[in-house]
Each structure stands twice: as structure tokens, then as C-alpha cells.
Design a protein around this motif. Structure first.
Motif, short mmCIF file in Angstrom:
data_model
loop_
_atom_site.label_atom_id
_atom_site.label_comp_id
_atom_site.label_asym_id
_atom_site.label_seq_id
_atom_site.Cartn_x
_atom_site.Cartn_y
_atom_site.Cartn_z
N SER A 65 17.51 -74.50 36.79
CA SER A 65 18.97 -74.58 36.67
C SER A 65 19.44 -74.01 35.33
O SER A 65 20.44 -73.29 35.27
N LEU A 66 18.72 -74.34 34.25
CA LEU A 66 19.07 -73.81 32.95
C LEU A 66 18.87 -72.29 32.91
O LEU A 66 19.69 -71.55 32.36
N PHE A 68 19.08 -70.29 35.43
CA PHE A 68 20.18 -69.71 36.22
C PHE A 68 21.45 -69.62 35.36
O PHE A 68 22.16 -68.62 35.39
N ALA A 69 21.72 -70.65 34.57
CA ALA A 69 22.92 -70.68 33.73
C ALA A 69 22.84 -69.70 32.56
O ALA A 69 23.81 -69.01 32.26
N ASN A 70 21.67 -69.61 31.92
CA ASN A 70 21.57 -68.86 30.66
C ASN A 70 20.83 -67.53 30.74
O ASN A 70 20.95 -66.72 29.81
N ARG A 72 20.35 -65.66 33.91
CA ARG A 72 20.48 -65.13 35.28
C ARG A 72 20.27 -63.62 35.34
O ARG A 72 19.68 -63.10 36.29
N GLN A 96 14.61 -71.97 43.63
CA GLN A 96 15.97 -71.68 43.18
C GLN A 96 16.36 -70.28 43.66
O GLN A 96 15.63 -69.32 43.42
N GLY A 101 22.54 -69.66 43.52
CA GLY A 101 22.38 -70.83 42.66
C GLY A 101 21.88 -72.05 43.40
O GLY A 101 21.63 -73.09 42.79
#
Length: 123
Positions: A65-66, A68-70, A72, A96, A101
């Protein structure tokens, strides 16, 4: 800022800093480092071996998740394996999707992509 600069100095060639993972349930905070390269068309067991060969490991769901956020832009718009098996159905493993997302489970023999990470203590 000092911690960030300290981590930047510790990066090996091709690695990138993804961010801080906050500890849960008494666990310590740590910094997440994304290793260079990726594997494609690999089963979960092959992805795990590939990551270990690079002195890394597959990321957890929280770490994905991190990423994907930072980070990608450093991923293809496909899905990637995590290190986490499903709680009640161990033949399934979380992954993922880096297009949408979404996180979902896949069968171990399914073939997907993998990235390796390493962790640096936050203290």
C-alpha cells in the motif's frame, strides 16, 4: 529531516526510499526500501526465491500500500505478489494491483510480478 538524510546515505545503487512504516501492536517503526529490478511471470514460491536472491523479501500488504502511494511510477500497471498468505485459505496469497490499487488474493501457482524490499530500523 535528519533521519531521511541518514536513510538516503544508506541506499545501495538502484534502491529507492519508499517511506516510513509505523509500528503496530508494540512493533517498532521502520523505513521501507524498494530494491531495483522486478520479476515477471513468476509463481509465488518463485517470487519469494527471487527476492531472497537479491538479499530482500516480498513486501507485506501494508508495504505494498505504501509502495502504491509513494512509488507507483516505478511499477508496471499490473499486480504484484505480497509475502502474506490468506488467513484461512493458505493456498491463496495477497497481491496488489498497481493499475487500480485493489488488493486481492491469488492462487500460489498463478503467475505474476514481484518486487523486493528491505527494511531499516526507524530508531
Amino acid at each position: 529531516m535528519g533521519d531521511y538524510l541518514r536513510i538516503q546515505e544508506m541506499l545501495k545503487e538502484g534502491e529507492s526510499y519508499a517511506g516510513l512504516i509505523l509500528g503496530k501492536n508494540g512493533d517498532a517503526d521502520y523505513h521501507l526500501i524498494l530494491l531495483p529490478e522486478e520479476a515477471s511471470d513468476v509463481s509465488w514460491s518463485a517470487a519469494r526465491e527471487w527476492a531472497l536472491e537479491r538479499q530482500g523479501e516480498l513486501p507485506t500488504r501494508r508495504e505494498l500500500s505504501l509502495l502504491f502511494a509513494n512509488q507507483r511510477e516505478g511499477f508496471d500497471r499490473v499486480w504484484y505478489w505480497s509475502s502474506e498468505q490468506h488467513d484461512t485459505r493458505p493456498q491463496l496469497v495477497w497481491g496488489q494491483n498497481f493499475a487500480s490499487g485493489i488488493q486481492t488474493v491469488y492462487g500460489r501457482p498463478f503467475r505474476g510480478h514481484a518486487r523486493a524490499i528491505r527494511r531499516i530500523d526507524g530508531g
